[in-house]
Design a protein around this motif. Sequence first.
Motif, PDB file in Angstrom:
ATOM      1  N   PRO A  79       0.798  -1.226   0.000  1.00 34.96           N
ATOM      2  CA  PRO A  79       0.000   0.000   0.000  1.00 34.96           C
ATOM      3  C   PRO A  79       0.835   1.282   0.000  1.00 34.96           C
ATOM      4  O   PRO A  79       0.334   2.345  -0.358  1.00 34.96           O
ATOM      5  N   THR A  80       2.109   1.186   0.370  1.00 38.91           N
ATOM      6  CA  THR A  80       2.929   2.399   0.430  1.00 38.91           C
ATOM      7  C   THR A  80       3.478   2.788  -0.938  1.00 38.91           C
ATOM      8  O   THR A  80       3.818   3.948  -1.158  1.00 38.91           O
ATOM      9  N   GLY A  81       3.606   1.823  -1.828  1.00 40.13           N
ATOM     10  CA  GLY A  81       4.126   2.104  -3.155  1.00 40.13           C
ATOM     11  C   GLY A  81       5.625   2.317  -3.208  1.00 40.13           C
ATOM     12  O   GLY A  81       6.168   2.582  -4.268  1.00 40.13           O
ATOM     13  N   ASP A  82       6.322   2.203  -2.070  1.00 35.99           N
ATOM     14  CA  ASP A  82       7.774   2.407  -2.086  1.00 35.99           C
ATOM     15  C   ASP A  82       8.534   1.193  -1.554  1.00 35.99           C
ATOM     16  O   ASP A  82       9.652   1.312  -1.086  1.00 35.99           O
ATOM     17  N   ALA A  83       7.933   0.024  -1.661  1.00 39.09           N
ATOM     18  CA  ALA A  83       8.576  -1.198  -1.183  1.00 39.09           C
ATOM     19  C   ALA A  83       9.731  -1.581  -2.111  1.00 39.09           C
ATOM     20  O   ALA A  83       9.717  -1.288  -3.304  1.00 39.09           O
ATOM     21  N   GLU A  84      10.731  -2.229  -1.526  1.00 35.62           N
ATOM     22  CA  GLU A  84      11.919  -2.664  -2.267  1.00 35.62           C
ATOM     23  C   GLU A  84      11.993  -4.188  -2.200  1.00 35.62           C
ATOM     24  O   GLU A  84      11.634  -4.784  -1.190  1.00 35.62           O
ATOM     25  N   LEU A  85      12.481  -4.812  -3.275  1.00 36.43           N
ATOM     26  CA  LEU A  85      12.620  -6.261  -3.328  1.00 36.43           C
ATOM     27  C   LEU A  85      13.862  -6.634  -4.120  1.00 36.43           C
ATOM     28  O   LEU A  85      14.120  -6.060  -5.185  1.00 36.43           O
ATOM     29  N   LEU A 122      15.622 -13.839  -0.687  1.00 41.79           N
ATOM     30  CA  LEU A 122      15.054 -12.550  -1.035  1.00 41.79           C
ATOM     31  C   LEU A 122      15.176 -11.598   0.140  1.00 41.79           C
ATOM     32  O   LEU A 122      15.228 -12.014   1.296  1.00 41.79           O
ATOM     33  N   THR A 123      15.288 -10.331  -0.197  1.00 40.36           N
ATOM     34  CA  THR A 123      15.281  -9.277   0.812  1.00 40.36           C
ATOM     35  C   THR A 123      14.236  -8.266   0.374  1.00 40.36           C
ATOM     36  O   THR A 123      14.056  -8.014  -0.820  1.00 40.36           O
ATOM     37  N   MET A 124      13.550  -7.732   1.356  1.00 39.25           N
ATOM     38  CA  MET A 124      12.552  -6.710   1.059  1.00 39.25           C
ATOM     39  C   MET A 124      12.496  -5.702   2.179  1.00 39.25           C
ATOM     40  O   MET A 124      12.882  -5.990   3.315  1.00 39.25           O
ATOM     41  N   ALA A 125      12.051  -4.527   1.831  1.00 37.30           N
ATOM     42  CA  ALA A 125      11.880  -3.455   2.807  1.00 37.30           C
ATOM     43  C   ALA A 125      10.617  -2.697   2.441  1.00 37.30           C
ATOM     44  O   ALA A 125      10.318  -2.502   1.261  1.00 37.30           O
ATOM     45  N   ASP A 126       9.873  -2.300   3.454  1.00 38.62           N
ATOM     46  CA  ASP A 126       8.658  -1.538   3.219  1.00 38.62           C
ATOM     47  C   ASP A 126       8.409  -0.643   4.418  1.00 38.62           C
ATOM     48  O   ASP A 126       8.714  -1.002   5.554  1.00 38.62           O
ATOM     49  N   SER A 127       7.880   0.532   4.161  1.00 40.87           N
ATOM     50  CA  SER A 127       7.584   1.453   5.259  1.00 40.87           C
ATOM     51  C   SER A 127       6.195   1.161   5.810  1.00 40.87           C
ATOM     52  O   SER A 127       5.340   0.587   5.137  1.00 40.87           O
ATOM     53  N   MET A 128       6.025   1.568   7.040  1.00 39.18           N
ATOM     54  CA  MET A 128       4.782   1.300   7.744  1.00 39.18           C
ATOM     55  C   MET A 128       4.364   2.591   8.428  1.00 39.18           C
ATOM     56  O   MET A 128       5.198   3.288   9.012  1.00 39.18           O
ATOM     57  N   GLY A 129       3.096   2.894   8.359  1.00 44.32           N
ATOM     58  CA  GLY A 129       2.599   4.079   9.039  1.00 44.32           C
ATOM     59  C   GLY A 129       2.815   3.976  10.538  1.00 44.32           C
ATOM     60  O   GLY A 129       2.720   2.899  11.114  1.00 44.32           O
ATOM     61  N   THR A 130       3.133   5.082  11.173  1.00 43.75           N
ATOM     62  CA  THR A 130       3.424   5.054  12.601  1.00 43.75           C
ATOM     63  C   THR A 130       2.226   5.424  13.466  1.00 43.75           C
ATOM     64  O   THR A 130       2.274   5.239  14.680  1.00 43.75           O
ATOM     65  N   PRO A 141      10.191   7.530   9.735  1.00 46.36           N
ATOM     66  CA  PRO A 141       9.229   6.498   9.364  1.00 46.36           C
ATOM     67  C   PRO A 141       9.774   5.110   9.725  1.00 46.36           C
ATOM     68  O   PRO A 141      10.989   4.889   9.725  1.00 46.36           O
ATOM     69  N   LEU A 142       8.879   4.210  10.033  1.00 45.46           N
ATOM     70  CA  LEU A 142       9.274   2.843  10.357  1.00 45.46           C
ATOM     71  C   LEU A 142       9.425   2.054   9.066  1.00 45.46           C
ATOM     72  O   LEU A 142       8.455   1.868   8.321  1.00 45.46           O
ATOM     73  N   VAL A 143      10.655   1.644   8.758  1.00 48.95           N
ATOM     74  CA  VAL A 143      10.923   0.840   7.569  1.00 48.95           C
ATOM     75  C   VAL A 143      11.327  -0.548   8.053  1.00 48.95           C
ATOM     76  O   VAL A 143      12.357  -0.723   8.718  1.00 48.95           O
ATOM     77  N   ILE A 144      10.486  -1.520   7.741  1.00 51.28           N
ATOM     78  CA  ILE A 144      10.712  -2.905   8.140  1.00 51.28           C
ATOM     79  C   ILE A 144      11.533  -3.590   7.054  1.00 51.28           C
ATOM     80  O   ILE A 144      11.202  -3.511   5.867  1.00 51.28           O
ATOM     81  N   GLU A 145      12.603  -4.248   7.466  1.00 54.55           N
ATOM     82  CA  GLU A 145      13.454  -5.000   6.542  1.00 54.55           C
ATOM     83  C   GLU A 145      13.319  -6.479   6.853  1.00 54.55           C
ATOM     84  O   GLU A 145      13.238  -6.872   8.014  1.00 54.55           O
ATOM     85  N   ARG A 146      13.311  -7.275   5.794  1.00 53.13           N
ATOM     86  CA  ARG A 146      13.093  -8.713   5.948  1.00 53.13           C
ATOM     87  C   ARG A 146      13.931  -9.462   4.919  1.00 53.13           C
ATOM     88  O   ARG A 146      14.043  -9.026   3.776  1.00 53.13           O
ATOM     89  N   ALA A 147      14.502 -10.581   5.337  1.00 56.31           N
ATOM     90  CA  ALA A 147      15.211 -11.470   4.418  1.00 56.31           C
ATOM     91  C   ALA A 147      14.699 -12.886   4.648  1.00 56.31           C
ATOM     92  O   ALA A 147      14.573 -13.321   5.794  1.00 56.31           O
TER      93      ALA A 147
END
Length: 167
Positions: free
Chosen positions: A36-42, A54-62, A76-82
């Motif tokens: 929903p943020t439109g700025d996710a990375e993969l 895979l690695t991804m990052a996405d921001s989350m509303g605070t 902003p809270l940017v969650i990173e995941r691998a």
Amino acid sequence: MPKKFSFTSALDHDVERVHATLTNEEFWKNRIAASPTGDAELEVRVSGPGTISLTMADSMGTSGLPSVVRGVLPGPLVIERADEWGPLDGGIAHGVLTGGARGLPITVSARSELRAGDTGGTVVEVHGEATVKVPLVGGKIEGLIVQLVESMVRNDSREIDTWLADS
């Protein structure tokens, strides 16, 4: 002190199809495109048949976060995941999940097992721990992080079910 977690997610599809989806680059591209943020990375790396990293990052509303978290968050809270998934061997695949957040000393480390369920379908078991190194409030934030990880895995399961139902 790290907060340990363990949970299970069930899917209605057989283990071979679920594993094929988890290791499908197009599934993850579709998943991140729906952010929903439109700025996710993969970033995806397929290293062989039935394996993926895979690695991804996405921001989350605070606004929905507890005030204790907003108080220590520098932006902003940017969650990173691998995620890493190995091949399906004997009806079982093993995975590794790691993660964190930009701007906060958060680490998540977990191991996953994908296998056929006892009554059909597929089961994903996840065991790990979350650590937040923020004086005084780290323990409170760790509980929130565990909830976010469980929610993320359950969302993955729903997305896999949808992907397989549509194919």
